[in-house]
Scaffold this motif. Structure first.
Motif, PDB file in Angstrom:
ATOM      1  N   LEU A  81       3.721  31.469 -15.889  1.00 26.22           N
ATOM      2  CA  LEU A  81       3.234  31.361 -17.274  1.00 26.22           C
ATOM      3  C   LEU A  81       4.125  32.133 -18.244  1.00 26.22           C
ATOM      4  O   LEU A  81       4.607  31.550 -19.233  1.00 26.22           O
ATOM      5  N   PRO A  82       4.397  33.426 -18.026  1.00 24.02           N
ATOM      6  CA  PRO A  82       5.289  34.121 -18.972  1.00 24.02           C
ATOM      7  C   PRO A  82       6.700  33.548 -18.989  1.00 24.02           C
ATOM      8  O   PRO A  82       7.362  33.576 -20.033  1.00 24.02           O
ATOM      9  N   LEU A  86       8.672  32.456 -22.295  1.00 16.18           N
ATOM     10  CA  LEU A  86       9.980  33.029 -22.627  1.00 16.18           C
ATOM     11  C   LEU A  86      11.040  31.945 -22.792  1.00 16.18           C
ATOM     12  O   LEU A  86      11.859  32.008 -23.717  1.00 16.18           O
ATOM     13  N   LEU A  87      11.045  30.958 -21.916  1.00 15.33           N
ATOM     14  CA  LEU A  87      12.022  29.877 -22.035  1.00 15.33           C
ATOM     15  C   LEU A  87      11.819  29.086 -23.322  1.00 15.33           C
ATOM     16  O   LEU A  87      12.786  28.739 -24.013  1.00 15.33           O
ATOM     17  N   SER A  88      10.566  28.800 -23.658  1.00 16.63           N
ATOM     18  CA  SER A  88      10.283  28.061 -24.888  1.00 16.63           C
ATOM     19  C   SER A  88      10.735  28.849 -26.110  1.00 16.63           C
ATOM     20  O   SER A  88      11.357  28.300 -27.036  1.00 16.63           O
ATOM     21  N   ASP A 113      13.263  29.918 -40.897  1.00 15.55           N
ATOM     22  CA  ASP A 113      13.116  31.340 -41.206  1.00 15.55           C
ATOM     23  C   ASP A 113      11.781  31.885 -40.701  1.00 15.55           C
ATOM     24  O   ASP A 113      11.609  33.104 -40.583  1.00 15.55           O
ATOM     25  N   ILE A 114      10.832  31.000 -40.414  1.00 15.61           N
ATOM     26  CA  ILE A 114       9.579  31.407 -39.770  1.00 15.61           C
ATOM     27  C   ILE A 114       9.748  31.417 -38.255  1.00 15.61           C
ATOM     28  O   ILE A 114       9.296  32.333 -37.561  1.00 15.61           O
ATOM     29  N   VAL A 115      10.419  30.381 -37.744  1.00 15.59           N
ATOM     30  CA  VAL A 115      10.601  30.256 -36.295  1.00 15.59           C
ATOM     31  C   VAL A 115      11.397  31.433 -35.734  1.00 15.59           C
ATOM     32  O   VAL A 115      11.055  31.989 -34.683  1.00 15.59           O
ATOM     33  N   LEU A 116      12.467  31.841 -36.426  1.00 16.47           N
ATOM     34  CA  LEU A 116      13.357  32.864 -35.892  1.00 16.47           C
ATOM     35  C   LEU A 116      12.659  34.209 -35.667  1.00 16.47           C
ATOM     36  O   LEU A 116      12.745  34.765 -34.561  1.00 16.47           O
ATOM     37  N   PRO A 117      11.952  34.783 -36.648  1.00 13.06           N
ATOM     38  CA  PRO A 117      11.299  36.072 -36.375  1.00 13.06           C
ATOM     39  C   PRO A 117      10.165  35.971 -35.355  1.00 13.06           C
ATOM     40  O   PRO A 117       9.977  36.887 -34.548  1.00 13.06           O
ATOM     41  N   VAL A 118       9.428  34.857 -35.380  1.00 16.47           N
ATOM     42  CA  VAL A 118       8.312  34.714 -34.433  1.00 16.47           C
ATOM     43  C   VAL A 118       8.829  34.633 -32.995  1.00 16.47           C
ATOM     44  O   VAL A 118       8.328  35.321 -32.093  1.00 16.47           O
ATOM     45  N   THR A 119       9.828  33.797 -32.768  1.00 18.25           N
ATOM     46  CA  THR A 119      10.353  33.654 -31.408  1.00 18.25           C
ATOM     47  C   THR A 119      11.081  34.916 -30.957  1.00 18.25           C
ATOM     48  O   THR A 119      11.032  35.274 -29.772  1.00 18.25           O
ATOM     49  N   SER A 120      11.733  35.612 -31.880  1.00 15.65           N
ATOM     50  CA  SER A 120      12.383  36.874 -31.524  1.00 15.65           C
ATOM     51  C   SER A 120      11.349  37.907 -31.087  1.00 15.65           C
ATOM     52  O   SER A 120      11.557  38.656 -30.126  1.00 15.65           O
ATOM     53  N   LEU A 121      10.210  37.940 -31.793  1.00 20.13           N
ATOM     54  CA  LEU A 121       9.120  38.840 -31.422  1.00 20.13           C
ATOM     55  C   LEU A 121       8.575  38.490 -30.039  1.00 20.13           C
ATOM     56  O   LEU A 121       8.341  39.371 -29.198  1.00 20.13           O
ATOM     57  N   VAL A 122       8.372  37.199 -29.785  1.00 18.09           N
ATOM     58  CA  VAL A 122       7.855  36.756 -28.483  1.00 18.09           C
ATOM     59  C   VAL A 122       8.821  37.134 -27.363  1.00 18.09           C
ATOM     60  O   VAL A 122       8.406  37.576 -26.283  1.00 18.09           O
ATOM     61  N   LEU A 123      10.111  36.967 -27.599  1.00 23.87           N
ATOM     62  CA  LEU A 123      11.103  37.301 -26.574  1.00 23.87           C
ATOM     63  C   LEU A 123      11.101  38.796 -26.264  1.00 23.87           C
ATOM     64  O   LEU A 123      11.087  39.201 -25.093  1.00 23.87           O
ATOM     65  N   ALA A 124      11.123  39.623 -27.294  1.00 24.55           N
ATOM     66  CA  ALA A 124      11.142  41.064 -27.067  1.00 24.55           C
ATOM     67  C   ALA A 124       9.867  41.524 -26.363  1.00 24.55           C
ATOM     68  O   ALA A 124       9.920  42.231 -25.344  1.00 24.55           O
ATOM     69  N   ALA A 125       8.714  41.117 -26.890  1.00 26.55           N
ATOM     70  CA  ALA A 125       7.441  41.519 -26.287  1.00 26.55           C
ATOM     71  C   ALA A 125       7.276  40.915 -24.897  1.00 26.55           C
ATOM     72  O   ALA A 125       6.755  41.567 -23.979  1.00 26.55           O
ATOM     73  N   TRP A 127       9.590  40.066 -22.614  1.00 24.41           N
ATOM     74  CA  TRP A 127      10.367  40.759 -21.593  1.00 24.41           C
ATOM     75  C   TRP A 127       9.754  42.115 -21.267  1.00 24.41           C
ATOM     76  O   TRP A 127       9.710  42.530 -20.098  1.00 24.41           O
ATOM     77  N   GLY A 128       9.272  42.820 -22.269  1.00 20.82           N
ATOM     78  CA  GLY A 128       8.604  44.092 -22.005  1.00 20.82           C
ATOM     79  C   GLY A 128       7.369  43.916 -21.136  1.00 20.82           C
ATOM     80  O   GLY A 128       7.133  44.693 -20.200  1.00 20.82           O
ATOM     81  N   ALA A 129       6.590  42.860 -21.415  1.00 20.87           N
ATOM     82  CA  ALA A 129       5.375  42.603 -20.639  1.00 20.87           C
ATOM     83  C   ALA A 129       5.699  42.211 -19.202  1.00 20.87           C
ATOM     84  O   ALA A 129       5.043  42.670 -18.256  1.00 20.87           O
ATOM     85  N   VAL A 130       6.699  41.363 -19.016  1.00 18.86           N
ATOM     86  CA  VAL A 130       7.078  40.928 -17.666  1.00 18.86           C
ATOM     87  C   VAL A 130       7.531  42.110 -16.821  1.00 18.86           C
ATOM     88  O   VAL A 130       7.103  42.282 -15.664  1.00 18.86           O
TER      89      VAL A 130
END
Length: 324
Positions: A81-82, A86-88, A113-125, A127-130
């Protein structure tokens, strides 16, 4: 030699996180630029670098498959699931960086400009969660296989490490962008204030990570030491930034991101896939490839990795110069 290959796989992941944390941070910081030229400038700071940084993730996945093939399959099942999330986010983040300037329409650019910060947040969080889930140990599925459950992914330690990765990435992004902005500009001032706030926030997060990590793992001292070293890196990075040595500050500022994969190793030792119950675990001796495969990797992968490192140094030397 088994430990060498396992450590090399971890080193590649740590290198990816250290470098990509800058890209994650710049992406999340995009809303701070309140003008179109400012947003375009921020995007341009990472466009020449992000593909080179992602080579480390590709190398990590490739070496994981070659040196630890059984572990790769177990990880894909346990973290399915994570990994999908992350891939998406990865694909959408890259699309935002590439496609934002492909069309002149204002609505088109605002959407990315909405997609970039949201996906960057998801990627950072993400990887930390995984990595926090791997540090703490996975749950056991009914079929006897290790798996990350929803409860594992929202555990306080998992959320704490996700916040640590986000804060560390934001700080790295603000440091990197500031190198290429006029010191008296409005955006530079905003980033400077954010950076000043993030330094103590990271120290607090690392202290909490040390305390909670010590309580939920079987290697409390080792986990606490790694978190403490991360805190030292952040503190010294702050001193270097105040002295105007931004490049050195960036290097040491990666300490919180580097601490997360290191915690996986020190918490679990040679158990490459740990569970909290101890059942369904995977030991390094079972996960490692046969000697013939490792011999082939020695003569093919190691020279390629040296070339990757040299290429990375050249790319950063050319495209990451300070222009202000």
């Amino acid at each position: 030699m088994d430990v060498f290959w396992y450590a090399l796989v971890g080193l590649l992941l740590a290198g990816y996180l250290a470098l990509e944390s800058i890209d994650f941070g710049v992406g999340m910081l995009l809303p701070l630029a309140d003008t179109e030229p400012g947003r375009a400038d921020m995007r341009r700071t990472v466009v020449p670098l992000f593909l080179a940084n992602e080579v480390w993730l590709v190398a990590f996945a490739g070496l994981l498959f070659g040196a630890l093939p059984l572990l790769e399959g177990e990880l894909l099942y346990a973290l399915r699931l994570p990994i999908v999330v992350l891939l998406s986010a990865w694909f959408l983040r890259d699309a935002a960086l590439w496609f934002r300037s492909a069309h002149p329409g204002a609505g088109w650019r605002r959407s990315w400009d909405i997609v970039l910060p949201v996906t960057s947040l998801v990627l950072a969080a993400g990887w930390g969660a995984v990595l926090a889930t791997l540090v703490r140990g996975l749950s056991l599925h009914g079929n006897g296989q290790a798996v990350a459950t929803a409860a594992d992914l929202v555990h306080p330690f998992t959320l704490l490490c996700a916040a640590l990765a986000v804060a560390g990435s934001l700080r790295q992004g603000s440091l990197f962008v500031s190198r290429n902005l006029p010191r008296d500009g409005a955006l530079s001032v905003r980033l400077g204030r954010l950076n000043q706030a993030l330094t103590p926030a990271l120290l607090v997060l690392l202290a909490l990570t040390a305390a909670v990590g010590a309580a939920v793992t079987d290697a409390p001292v080792a986990v606490a030491v790694v978190a403490a070293l991360g805190a030292v890196g952040v503190y010294v990075s702050g001193l270097l930034r105040s002295a105007g040595r931004t490049t050195a500050a960036l290097l040491l500022g990666a300490a919180p991101l580097l601490a997360l994969p290191v915690m996986v190793g020190v918490a679990n030792g040679t158990t490459v896939l740990a569970t909290r119950s101890g059942e369904g675990e995977l030991a390094l001796s079972r996960a490692i490839a046969d000697s013939a495969s490792l011999g082939l990797l020695t003569v093919t992968v190691l020279p390629a990795l040296i070339a990757v490192v040299l290429g990375q140094l050249w790319i950063w030397r050319v495209f990451a110069r300070t222009t202000a």
